[in-house]
Structure formats: structure tokens, C-alpha cells
Design a protein around this motif. Structure first.
Motif, short mmCIF file in Angstrom:
data_model
loop_
_atom_site.label_atom_id
_atom_site.label_comp_id
_atom_site.label_asym_id
_atom_site.label_seq_id
_atom_site.Cartn_x
_atom_site.Cartn_y
_atom_site.Cartn_z
N PHE A 102 13.29 2.82 -7.80
CA PHE A 102 11.86 3.03 -7.64
C PHE A 102 11.11 2.53 -8.88
O PHE A 102 11.68 2.44 -9.96
CB PHE A 102 11.54 4.52 -7.46
N PRO A 103 9.81 2.25 -8.72
CA PRO A 103 9.00 1.96 -9.91
C PRO A 103 9.00 3.16 -10.87
O PRO A 103 9.19 4.31 -10.45
CB PRO A 103 7.60 1.73 -9.32
N ASN A 104 8.75 2.92 -12.13
CA ASN A 104 8.89 3.95 -13.15
C ASN A 104 7.99 5.17 -12.96
O ASN A 104 8.32 6.27 -13.39
CB ASN A 104 8.61 3.35 -14.53
N LEU A 147 0.80 -1.22 0.00
CA LEU A 147 0.00 0.00 0.00
C LEU A 147 0.84 1.28 0.00
O LEU A 147 0.28 2.37 -0.07
CB LEU A 147 -0.93 0.02 1.23
N LEU A 148 2.15 1.16 0.09
CA LEU A 148 3.02 2.32 0.26
C LEU A 148 2.94 3.25 -0.96
O LEU A 148 3.19 2.82 -2.09
CB LEU A 148 4.46 1.87 0.47
N LEU A 187 3.46 3.09 -5.15
CA LEU A 187 4.35 4.21 -4.83
C LEU A 187 4.30 5.29 -5.90
O LEU A 187 4.51 5.01 -7.08
CB LEU A 187 5.79 3.71 -4.67
N THR A 188 4.00 6.52 -5.49
CA THR A 188 3.90 7.62 -6.45
C THR A 188 4.95 8.70 -6.22
O THR A 188 5.30 9.42 -7.16
CB THR A 188 2.51 8.28 -6.40
N SER A 189 5.45 8.84 -4.96
CA SER A 189 6.42 9.91 -4.72
C SER A 189 7.45 9.52 -3.67
O SER A 189 7.15 8.76 -2.74
CB SER A 189 5.70 11.19 -4.27
N ALA A 190 8.66 10.03 -3.86
CA ALA A 190 9.75 9.86 -2.89
C ALA A 190 10.44 11.20 -2.76
O ALA A 190 10.76 11.85 -3.76
CB ALA A 190 10.73 8.80 -3.37
N THR A 191 10.65 11.61 -1.51
CA THR A 191 11.26 12.91 -1.25
C THR A 191 12.60 12.73 -0.55
O THR A 191 12.67 12.09 0.51
CB THR A 191 10.34 13.79 -0.37
N PHE A 192 13.66 13.28 -1.16
CA PHE A 192 14.99 13.27 -0.55
C PHE A 192 15.23 14.63 0.12
O PHE A 192 15.16 15.67 -0.54
CB PHE A 192 16.07 13.03 -1.61
#
Length: 276
Positions: A245-247, A203-204, A227-232
Motif C-alpha cells: 500500500f502507499p505509505n 479515486l480509490l 488510498l487512505t484505509s484498508a481493512t482486513f
């Protein structure tokens, strides 16, 4: 290979290793002795994918449970570990989707990767307070000093989780195949994310990665269709490994940070600076 009371076993000196079970009982009690010998080990994959077992009791005589010993037993809901168990092999109870809770005894000081991983109903891991190597906080398994997150239970209630600031390492496969989490925040104290750490989370959709992360293991965020977003949050440049990450993921980084790239020129994500 010998058989007694539906248990198969091997021997070495005065000790025996349980290697399998041919019975149909739902509640299985591993014997403390067999063939006149002390049972010291339950080896893998002796009970793996067993459809009948709903509970297993490990006697105090047993010191080691092998890798994949009970992996994939879909109806195994209750596990009672004896006080003599000192070692739990990799993926020993992996994908035991009916398991809801487990107690780690004081003497269990070695736990292999994903020994309790992929258990969709597992809501709590508790550790005997006198255990010198491991501890628990809120049902999550850590090392004693709580600097390494060892295993996040696959069915722990709650859609969001902020990893404690004491943590510096997120263990290999520690959130793999998680069934409840939608959002995770990784604090600035974390420096390393292990291989397959969040692989296959069901569900992430959002992850925030703190400023301290310098090492991300292979497939740490692979196979997460939601997964739709990742923030660094790290301002220093970090090279994002290809395939991390997924595309469809949008990768955000701090406005003004430079050097954010995708390894090997492979760019399946959108790289977007955060507005400040």
C-alpha cells in the motif's frame, strides 16, 4: 514487409499479418485479404499510439489481435471485433481512453492480461452468451463460471463496487488505472488478488479485504495516491508484503487477531485493530 492501401503486412504461406497503418483515415477497416492472401492476424504494436483512428473494424477472417496492437490510441472510440477473432493479446487496447464499450464475440476464448485495461471511458464489456470461456455481469468481464474477475471497465459508472461472492480470483491488472471507483469490497470467497490488480486507481480511497484472501500479488495496490484505509477481515495472521500500500494508508484488522505484520520489518503503514 509489403504495403498495400496504406497497410503494411508480412506473409506466411497463404496467410497475411497486418503490421501497421500509414494512412490518416479516422475510420479504419482492416481488409480480409491483402496481396491475394487471407488476413489472419493484426500484430502489435502496429496501431499503438495512433492519433487519427476513431474506429476500427476487424474482419471475420482475423483470428488474432496481438499484444499492444492498439494500445494508447487516444481517440479510438469504437471497436468492432469480427466473429473469427479467437485471441486478444495482452494490453491490446490498453489506455484507449475514448473507447466506451466493446462486445466480445462467441469465439474469442483467449484474452491477455489488461487487454482492455486503462480505458478511462470504457463503461461496458459485453460477451456473447454462447461464448464458452467468458461472461459479463453488469458490464464487468468474468470467466464463464464467474469465479475470476478478468476486467472491470475503467469508466463503469458508480463509486462503489462489491465483488460478487462467486469470485475466488481477482485477475492481474483487472482494476488498474480505474477512473471511477472510490471504494471496493472484496468478499470472503476471494482467495487471490493478482499482481497490479488495483495499481494506479485514480479515486480509490477505501478497500475491504475478505477473510479468504491468502495471496496478494506484487503491486496490487501500488501507486494509489487517494488510498487512505484498508481493512482486513481475516482473523488468521497475514503478512502484508512490503510496499503493498502507499505509505499514508491505515491498515485495520480484526480486534483479537494476532500476527499482523509488515514483511521484512518495513513498516510504512499504521496497523490498527478494529473495535468490535
Amino acid at each position: 514487409l509489403s504495403t498495400s492501401n496504406n497497410f503494411t503486412y508480412t506473409t506466411s504461406g497463404s496467410n497475411a499479418t497486418i503490421t501497421g497503418y500509414t494512412g490518416t483515415n479516422a475510420a479504419v477497416v482492416i481488409p480480409s485479404t491483402i496481396g491475394g492472401l487471407a488476413v489472419r492476424t493484426v500484430s502489435g504494436p502496429g496501431f499503438a499510439n495512433n492519433l487519427n483512428i476513431t474506429s476500427v473494424t476487424i474482419p471475420n477472417s482475423v483470428t488474432s489481435i496481438g499484444s499492444n496492437a492498439f494500445a494508447g490510441a487516444p481517440n479510438l472510440a469504437t471497436v468492432n471485433l469480427g466473429t473469427g477473432v479467437t485471441s486478444l493479446g495482452a494490453q491490446a487496447f490498453y489506455n484507449c481512453d475514448a473507447l466506451t464499450a466493446i462486445a466480445i464475440p462467441a469465439g474469442l476464448t483467449t484474452i491477455g492480461s489488461e487487454a482492455l485495461g486503462g480505458c478511462d471511458a470504457l463503461a461496458s464489456i459485453s460477451v456473447d452468451p454462447s461464448n464458452p470461456v467468458f461472461s459479463d455481469v453488469g458490464g464487468v468481464l468474468f470467466n464463464k463460471l464467474q469465479t475470476t474477475l478478468v476486467q472491470y471497465p475503467g469508466g463503469l459508472a458508480g463509486a462503489t463496487y462489491t465483488i460478487p461472492a462467486s469470485v475466488t480470483v481477482i485477475g492481474e491488472g483487472s482494476f488498474r488505472d480505474n477512473a471511477t471507483l472510490a471504494s471496493v469490497t472484496i468478499p470472503n470467497t476471494v482467495t487471490a488478488i493478482g499482481a497490479n490488480a488495483f495499481d494506479g486507481s485514480q479515486l480509490l480511497y477505501d478497500v475491504t479485504i475478505g477473510t479468504g484472501v491468502t495471496t496478494i500479488g506484487a503491486d496490487a495496490f501500488a501507486n494509489i495516491g487517494t488510498l487512505t484505509s484498508a481493512t482486513f477481515l481475516r482473523t488468521q495472521a497475514i503478512v502484508i508484503p512490503a510496499g503493498l500500500f502507499p505509505n499514508a494508508v491505515t491498515v485495520y484488522y480484526m480486534n483479537g487477531a494476532t500476527g499482523y505484520t509488515v514483511a521484512n520489518g518495513y513498516t510504512p503503514y499504521s496497523l490498527v485493530p478494529l473495535s468490535t
